[in-house]
Design a protein around this motif. Structure first.
Motif, PDB file in Angstrom:
ATOM      1  N   GLY A  77    -107.487 -29.764 -89.404  1.00 39.45           N
ATOM      2  CA  GLY A  77    -109.189 -30.380 -90.301  1.00 39.45           C
ATOM      3  C   GLY A  77    -110.006 -29.157 -90.574  1.00 39.45           C
ATOM      4  O   GLY A  77    -110.061 -27.748 -90.555  1.00 39.45           O
ATOM      5  N   ALA A 115    -113.281 -28.349 -88.884  1.00 37.96           N
ATOM      6  CA  ALA A 115    -113.399 -28.998 -87.455  1.00 37.96           C
ATOM      7  C   ALA A 115    -114.435 -27.566 -87.453  1.00 37.96           C
ATOM      8  O   ALA A 115    -115.831 -27.708 -87.667  1.00 37.96           O
ATOM      9  CB  ALA A 115    -113.224 -29.272 -85.877  1.00 37.96           C
ATOM     10  N   ALA A 116    -113.477 -26.555 -88.859  1.00 40.95           N
ATOM     11  CA  ALA A 116    -114.546 -24.947 -87.604  1.00 40.95           C
ATOM     12  C   ALA A 116    -115.396 -24.286 -89.363  1.00 40.95           C
ATOM     13  O   ALA A 116    -115.761 -23.006 -89.544  1.00 40.95           O
ATOM     14  CB  ALA A 116    -112.987 -24.185 -87.750  1.00 40.95           C
ATOM     15  N   GLU A 117    -115.429 -25.820 -90.037  1.00 42.22           N
ATOM     16  CA  GLU A 117    -116.447 -24.359 -91.368  1.00 42.22           C
ATOM     17  C   GLU A 117    -118.016 -25.422 -91.551  1.00 42.22           C
ATOM     18  O   GLU A 117    -118.109 -25.376 -90.226  1.00 42.22           O
ATOM     19  CB  GLU A 117    -115.772 -26.328 -92.471  1.00 42.22           C
ATOM     20  CG  GLU A 117    -114.444 -26.030 -92.886  1.00 42.22           C
ATOM     21  CD  GLU A 117    -114.345 -24.800 -93.890  1.00 42.22           C
ATOM     22  OE1 GLU A 117    -115.216 -24.592 -94.496  1.00 42.22           O
ATOM     23  OE2 GLU A 117    -113.307 -24.855 -94.004  1.00 42.22           O
ATOM     24  N   ALA A 145    -120.319 -27.710 -89.671  1.00 41.81           N
ATOM     25  CA  ALA A 145    -119.573 -28.649 -88.118  1.00 41.81           C
ATOM     26  C   ALA A 145    -120.958 -27.768 -86.905  1.00 41.81           C
ATOM     27  O   ALA A 145    -120.360 -26.938 -86.458  1.00 41.81           O
ATOM     28  CB  ALA A 145    -118.323 -28.098 -88.236  1.00 41.81           C
ATOM     29  N   GLY A 200    -120.355 -32.252 -84.179  1.00 45.35           N
ATOM     30  CA  GLY A 200    -118.947 -31.566 -84.948  1.00 45.35           C
ATOM     31  C   GLY A 200    -118.960 -31.543 -86.596  1.00 45.35           C
ATOM     32  O   GLY A 200    -120.146 -32.119 -87.358  1.00 45.35           O
ATOM     33  N   PHE A 201    -117.385 -31.813 -87.306  1.00 45.44           N
ATOM     34  CA  PHE A 201    -117.332 -32.423 -88.297  1.00 45.44           C
ATOM     35  C   PHE A 201    -117.696 -34.188 -88.291  1.00 45.44           C
ATOM     36  O   PHE A 201    -116.986 -35.066 -88.256  1.00 45.44           O
ATOM     37  CB  PHE A 201    -116.069 -31.473 -88.623  1.00 45.44           C
ATOM     38  CG  PHE A 201    -115.571 -31.779 -90.662  1.00 45.44           C
ATOM     39  CD1 PHE A 201    -116.241 -31.086 -91.602  1.00 45.44           C
ATOM     40  CD2 PHE A 201    -114.404 -33.512 -90.528  1.00 45.44           C
ATOM     41  CE1 PHE A 201    -115.842 -32.078 -92.754  1.00 45.44           C
ATOM     42  CE2 PHE A 201    -114.005 -33.623 -92.239  1.00 45.44           C
ATOM     43  CZ  PHE A 201    -114.791 -32.911 -93.159  1.00 45.44           C
ATOM     44  N   ASP A 233    -116.975 -36.337 -91.291  1.00 44.75           N
ATOM     45  CA  ASP A 233    -116.922 -37.228 -92.671  1.00 44.75           C
ATOM     46  C   ASP A 233    -116.692 -39.481 -92.672  1.00 44.75           C
ATOM     47  O   ASP A 233    -115.170 -40.044 -92.309  1.00 44.75           O
ATOM     48  CB  ASP A 233    -115.022 -36.621 -92.706  1.00 44.75           C
ATOM     49  CG  ASP A 233    -114.447 -37.526 -94.073  1.00 44.75           C
ATOM     50  OD1 ASP A 233    -115.249 -38.127 -94.843  1.00 44.75           O
ATOM     51  OD2 ASP A 233    -113.682 -37.690 -94.420  1.00 44.75           O
TER      52      ASP A 233
END
Length: 100
Positions: A1, A3-5, A8, A13-14, A16
């Motif tokens: 995923g 989630a670490a970008e 986020a 969190g992330f 979309d």
């Protein structure tokens, strides 16, 4: 995923919401991020342009033959004054920039 970008952040969190990235790879994510940043910058320039013209600041000269920039109203009202060929040029130029 993803989630670490960057972006986020807790507690959400992330995000979309349209599920545009379901099954997407890093290249697709990077492309969508690039396009989002580009469109955000275009929006900021559009707001700046609206503020400047609303303040009464205009370019010298004419937009078209017999149509001085000073006579062009602000906002969407300008669409009724700008000649159709001028609007076509604007849309063609924006389309070119979108593909570039």
């Amino acid at each position: 995923g993803f989630a670490a970008e960057l972006g986020a952040q807790p507690p959400l969190g992330f995000i979309d919401p349209l599920n545009l990235l379901d099954g997407a790879d890093q290249e697709r994510f990077d492309r969508l991020r690039f396009v989002e940043i580009k469109h955000g910058r275009i929006c900021m320039l559009a707001v700046l342009g609206h503020v400047v013209t609303s303040a009464g600041i205009r370019l010298p000269g004419e937009l078209a033959y017999g149509l001085p920039f000073a006579d062009v109203p602000t906002g969407l009202a300008a669409l009724s004054v700008v000649p159709a060929a001028g609007l076509a040029q604007i849309f063609a130029f924006v389309g070119f920039l979108e593909l570039a």
